[in-house]
Design a protein around this motif. Structure first.
Motif, short mmCIF file in Angstrom:
data_model
loop_
_atom_site.label_atom_id
_atom_site.label_comp_id
_atom_site.label_asym_id
_atom_site.label_seq_id
_atom_site.Cartn_x
_atom_site.Cartn_y
_atom_site.Cartn_z
N GLU A 210 43.14 -42.22 -14.70
CA GLU A 210 41.84 -41.66 -14.39
C GLU A 210 41.90 -40.90 -13.08
O GLU A 210 42.48 -41.36 -12.10
CB GLU A 210 40.78 -42.76 -14.30
CG GLU A 210 39.38 -42.22 -14.04
CD GLU A 210 38.29 -43.27 -14.25
OE1 GLU A 210 37.13 -42.88 -14.43
OE2 GLU A 210 38.63 -44.48 -14.24
N ASP A 211 41.29 -39.70 -13.12
CA ASP A 211 41.07 -38.90 -11.91
C ASP A 211 39.57 -38.70 -11.81
O ASP A 211 39.00 -37.80 -12.42
CB ASP A 211 41.80 -37.57 -12.03
CG ASP A 211 41.66 -36.71 -10.77
OD1 ASP A 211 40.75 -36.99 -9.96
OD2 ASP A 211 42.45 -35.76 -10.61
N LYS A 212 38.90 -39.56 -11.02
CA LYS A 212 37.44 -39.54 -10.97
C LYS A 212 36.90 -38.26 -10.36
O LYS A 212 35.84 -37.77 -10.76
CB LYS A 212 36.93 -40.76 -10.20
CG LYS A 212 37.20 -42.06 -10.94
CD LYS A 212 36.62 -43.25 -10.19
CE LYS A 212 36.85 -44.55 -10.97
NZ LYS A 212 36.28 -45.73 -10.27
N SER A 213 37.62 -37.70 -9.43
CA SER A 213 37.13 -36.48 -8.80
C SER A 213 37.15 -35.31 -9.78
O SER A 213 36.29 -34.42 -9.72
CB SER A 213 37.98 -36.15 -7.57
OG SER A 213 39.32 -35.92 -7.93
N ALA A 214 38.13 -35.30 -10.68
CA ALA A 214 38.22 -34.22 -11.67
C ALA A 214 37.49 -34.56 -12.96
O ALA A 214 37.38 -33.72 -13.85
CB ALA A 214 39.68 -33.92 -11.97
N GLY A 215 37.03 -35.80 -13.08
CA GLY A 215 36.34 -36.20 -14.29
C GLY A 215 37.25 -36.31 -15.49
O GLY A 215 36.84 -36.03 -16.63
N ALA B 217 31.13 -42.84 -11.05
CA ALA B 217 32.44 -42.86 -10.42
C ALA B 217 32.69 -44.14 -9.65
O ALA B 217 33.83 -44.49 -9.36
CB ALA B 217 32.59 -41.65 -9.48
N SER C 202 37.37 -35.35 -20.61
CA SER C 202 37.29 -34.47 -19.44
C SER C 202 35.88 -33.92 -19.35
O SER C 202 35.17 -33.83 -20.35
CB SER C 202 38.29 -33.32 -19.58
OG SER C 202 38.10 -32.37 -18.54
N GLU C 203 35.49 -33.57 -18.13
CA GLU C 203 34.21 -32.91 -17.96
C GLU C 203 34.25 -31.47 -18.46
O GLU C 203 33.22 -30.85 -18.65
CB GLU C 203 33.80 -32.93 -16.48
CG GLU C 203 33.50 -34.33 -15.96
CD GLU C 203 33.14 -34.33 -14.48
OE1 GLU C 203 33.18 -33.24 -13.87
OE2 GLU C 203 32.81 -35.40 -13.95
N TYR D 36 39.97 -38.64 -17.84
CA TYR D 36 40.36 -40.00 -18.20
C TYR D 36 41.22 -39.93 -19.46
O TYR D 36 40.91 -39.19 -20.40
CB TYR D 36 39.12 -40.86 -18.47
CG TYR D 36 39.45 -42.27 -18.90
CD1 TYR D 36 39.79 -43.25 -17.96
CD2 TYR D 36 39.40 -42.63 -20.24
CE1 TYR D 36 40.09 -44.54 -18.35
CE2 TYR D 36 39.70 -43.93 -20.64
CZ TYR D 36 40.05 -44.88 -19.70
OH TYR D 36 40.34 -46.18 -20.09
#
Length: 911
Positions: free
Chosen positions: A785-790, A759, A809-810, A792
């Motif tokens: 990108e939303d790094k906290s939600a994983g 991150a 996505s994660e 992109y």
């Protein structure tokens, strides 16, 4: 090489569909060099103008992308592939076979052929191997799906005979479907059954299948029997019929033999014990037995769920026994009906395409039969013993006993059980020759010689469907590149081997020879009577052959009248004219479950794909319904295995493993999993289920056990899920797991990986650009990108046209694909489109139609559910009237009914 320009012809050509054994007539209407209109042939008696979704999409499969268009040789030292002339290719094949035969004998070579071949191709291949080379080492991929039916028919009737015709499905008052997801695998026949049910609501449909499939949606009764317990079920039925006075004693006494032994093997009617053995509700079992006993006009349809078993032949005979006991055979609307899986499996059986048979339904084990065929062919020799069946053939190749194999129109590395053994066998084989239309297949990766064959739209000959109806397959596109007809390739090799008897002016002359052999010394007085006789078609010149109309056999020269239904005269093909009951003592599957492999794997087809996807995988229309392989399992089994719906998991057996996505369809019982057969190494990174399948075979038929493999399921750990759409192939080594899905102007890849994105760094950005091989720092690159939600998302745009996009996505739940695909149809992105890419959902005029349900009309799940909810639709017919879904082939109608129920339940839950 440069692809040839295909001349355009505008006349409509009547031909036959190349998919399942229904044998539907097709009107092909070429419109341009790349566009072909497809419609059902209303005059063809198999389908009367209807086509399933695969048949309707045939026009999308005739292009030359990926085609093998010239003979090619592989350098054994470097592995490099080079194009060669036909003369060099034929010479290489002939010299290689000649050398090996001279050094090791004729049994050191083999042919492995296919139900995709036309009858004329099949005929000359069988003639060359059995009558000239002198070995019976020619087997077919039909061994994998229909050989248990062949063996069962021969035991019961004295010949491989399917007595029924399609009209019997409409005349029956009870249709029993055993091991057949007819709604998906034979949709046109299923629609005839559905129409019968609509016309006569009192008629009954019973489905016997461990899974709850789309076919069950139309059933009055579903029996989810324990996998492998079919013989116990039908033995119980035989005993029940005998003890409840439902037998036809006059028929049994006059026209059959062996009943006492069959009944002794079945035992006494003990419904409670049979229900326990089959894991069925005793009430449902009793209801089925009563229905069968009291319904005179009844048909039992069976398919791969019966055949593909280590006890497949006994399963077939246990079904036939019940029809013989009741005399329900050879009459309108009654009998046992084997639905064939391939377009010309029946034609291959007619000409002796199996390793243990001869042409014209003659028997390899009978000296008189061998003499008849050898004399007719004027052959220098004749095989004297059965050849190697499919599974044992590849075992012999691996062991070095078979040193040369010619594989025609099939992909055994994908389709055989224990598929990695097939790989090892071909790796060790001295000479591997393939005839195919596609260059890059899992099997061609091991070929030393690749010979370009004709595809469906270019082939000309005959096929025989499940009701013994011979139809013409007619070419409507000229041969592309240097591709040749299979029969011509085989004859060229035969002549280069120095054999006479292979000079044919065209396929019509091969068909004439085939017809003449069928009637040659075919007489009860000679002791070699066969019901298969098409002597009435002898003497067709090219023009009359070209004009041949769909015709059922037998068609004898003496009366020149075909029979639509066999055994009406109560004459069977055993020497004494009687049918045989066959004792079928029940036995459990050879390999049982244990602590390491506690689940039972079942494999089969899905609605919109075919075999190993070399044809259907090219159609965007067919890609929308089910785009990835899957592991269907009961939620409680998934919980025990530590896997969840939507996650990737690995299926393992003693023979191999594969990876696919878990789903809960609601159709699986505890202890069972289902995985489709179609995905292979060309379209997915590790989804070849054949590598997992149990290689044990039926001792009588040699058919493998595709329905009962002990397996385990475990989570396949990945750190992210994603998908990409792009006009060019991405760098697939950037993902741990991938599946390719064919689009109209793009390729879609479902992706998953184990990259540990940090991150604190812009790793997603660099990874995504490397995925699409983008070096230009000034490229028009849209990303979010939303790094906290994983999460992109990124897209590459060139001159305002989207070139590629990727979503990561994660979590496995990702944005819908359908609206993204529509962006690739545009020459220029609008501002709303760019915003949609960043949001991950359509805005403005865009709409997420959802995954495809009706492939014929491209109608998505969301569109259907919205219409059901907004317009309060209650029936599938109302859905069709509203959004067209279900209005063509009808194969999605069961799914429409399910969506109506689910939508109503969702509405009630919110009230």
């Amino acid at each position: 090489m440069t692809q040839p320009i295909i001349p355009i012809q505008t006349a409509t050509v009547k031909t036959t569909c190349p998919y399942c054994g229904v044998g539907c007539g097709v009107n092909a209407m070429p419109k341009s060099a790349t566009e072909v209109g497809i419609a059902g042939d209303e005059s063809h008696p198999s389908n009367f103008g209807r086509l399933c979704v695969k048949g309707s999409a045939l026009g999308e499969t005739v292009g030359l992308e990926g085609r093998l268009l010239a003979p090619k040789l592989r350098d054994r030292e470097t592995g490099s592939i080079s194009e060669v002339s036909w003369d060099d290719a034929i010479g290489t094949v002939a010299s290689g076979f000649s050398r090996i035969i001279a050094e090791h004998g004729p049994d050191a070579v083999a042919f492995y052929v296919s139900g995709q071949l036309l009858t004329e191709d099949y005929y000359v291949a069988n003639k060359l191997m059995k009558g000239y080379i002198g070995s019976a080492n020619i087997d077919t991929n039909s061994r994998l799906c229909m050989s248990s039916s062949v063996a069962g028919h021969k035991r019961a009737f004295g010949e491989d005979l399917v007595p029924m015709n399609y009209e019997d499905l409409e005349l029956a008052d009870l249709v029993v479907l055993v091991g057949s997801n007819t709604a998906w695998c034979h949709p046109i026949l299923f629609q005839r059954i559905v129409k019968m049910k609509e016309t006569r609501p009192d008629a009954k449909i019973v489905v016997i299948d461990p899974r709850y499939t789309a076919t069950c949606e139309m059933a009055d009764l579903h029996l989810p029997l324990k996998p492998g317990s079919d013989v116990r079920l039908f033995n119980g039925l035989l005993a029940y019929l005998a003890e409840h006075g439902a037998s036809d004693a006059a028929f049994v006494d006059t026209y059959t033999q062996g009943f006492d032994a069959a009944l002794a093997a079945a035992g006494h009617a003990d419904l409670a014990q049979t229900a326990k053995d089959c894991k069925l509700d005793p009430h449902d079992l009793t209801e089925f037995y009563r229905l069968f006993a009291r319904t005179e006009r009844m048909v039992t349809v069976y398919s791969q769920g019966v055949n593909q078993s280590s006890a497949g032949t006994d399963k077939v005979n246990s079904i036939i026994n019940c029809h013989l006991l009741t005399g329900r055979i050879g009459k309108p609307g009654m009998g046992p009906f084997s639905f064939t899986g391939q377009p010309n499996a029946m034609g291959g059986r007619e000409v002796g395409g199996l390793a243990n048979t001869l042409a014209a339904h003659l028997e390899l084990a009978e000296p008189v039969h061998r003499e008849i065929v050898q004399t007719f062919w004027n052959a220098p020799t004749i095989a004297t013993r059965a050849g190697l069946k499919a599974v044992e053939l590849f075992d012999a190749i691996e062991a070095g006993r078979v040193k040369a194999v010619w594989i025609m129109g099939t992909n055994p590395v994908v389709s055989l059980p224990d598929g990695d053994r097939a790989k090892r066998a071909l790796q060790r084989c001295e000479l591997v020759v393939t005839s195919d239309i596609i260059e890059k297949t899992d099997t061609n990766a091991f070929a030393h010689v690749m010979l370009p064959a004709l595809g469906w739209s270019e082939k000309d000959g005959t096929v025989t469907n499940s009701e013994r109806r011979i139809s013409r397959q007619r070419a409507f596109i000229p041969a592309p590149g240097k591709a040749r007809a299979d029969w011509r390739i085989i004859c060229d090799v035969a002549k280069r081997l120095g054999f006479d008897g292979f000079d044919y002016a065209g396929q019509h002359e091969i068909f004439d020879e085939h017809a003449r052999l069928s009637g040659y010394r075919n007489d009860a007085a000679t002791g070699v009577y066969r019901a298969f006789d098409i002597g009435g078609l002898v003497g067709l010149d090219r023009a009359r052959y070209d004009a041949l109309q769909p015709t059922q056999w037998p068609l004898r020269a003496a009366n020149n009248t075909s029979l639509s239904r066999l055994f009406e005269d109560r004459r069977f093909s055993h020497v004494d004219g009687r049918a045989r009951f066959v004792a079928t003592p029940p036995r459990d599957p050879v390999n049982a479950t244990d602590e390491d492999y506690p689940l039972i794997l079942n494999t089969g087809r899905v609605r919109d794909q075919w075999h190993t996807m070399t044809r259907t995988g090219r159609s965007p229309k067919l890609a929308g319904h089910i785009s990835e392989s899957f592991i269907d399992m009961h939620p409680q089994d998934a919980l025990a295995c530590g896997v969840r719906d939507g996650e990737l998991a690995r299926v393992k057996s003693r023979w191999g493993s594969m990876i696919a996505r878990v789903q809960h369809s609601g159709g699986m019982s505890r202890g069972s999993v289902f995985v489709p057969i179609h995905w292979n190494d060309q379209v997915a990174s590790d989804a070849r289920i054949g590598a997992v399948v149990n290689p044990v075979v039926d001792p009588m038929s040699g058919e493998p056990e595709f329905k009962h493999t002990p397996v385990s399921v475990e989570k396949f750990h990945v750190t992210w899920h994603g998908f990409s759409l792009s006009r060019d192939m991405p760098a697939l080594d950037m993902a741990t797991h991938w599946t390719r899905v064919h689009g109209t102007r793009y390729m879609r890849y479902e992706l998953a990986g184990r990259n540990c994105f940090d991150a604190a760094h812009d790793d997603h950005h660099d990874w995504a650009r490397a995925l699409f091989r983008i070096d230009d720092p000034h490229a028009d690159w849209i990303e979010y990108e939303d790094k906290s939600a994983g999460v992109y998302r990124a897209a590459h745009v060139v001159d305002d046209r989207i070139e590629s996009c990727v979503f990561i996505s994660e979590r496995p739940d990702l944005p819908a694909r359908a609206w993204l695909a529509s962006l690739f149809e545009k020459d220029r992105l609008e501002d709303d489109d760019r915003v949609s890419l960043l949001l991950g959902q359509p805005i403005g005029k865009g709409e997420d139609t959802g995954p495809t349900v009706c492939s014929c009309f491209g109608v998505g799940r969301n569109t259907i559910c919205n219409a059901i909810r907004d317009k309060n639709l209650k029936t599938a017919a109302e859905v069709t009237a509203c959004v067209k879904a279900g209005g063509n082939c009808g194969s999605c109608v069961p799914e429409l009914k399910k969506l109506i129920v689910e939508t109503e339940m969702a509405r009630l839950s919110t009230v």
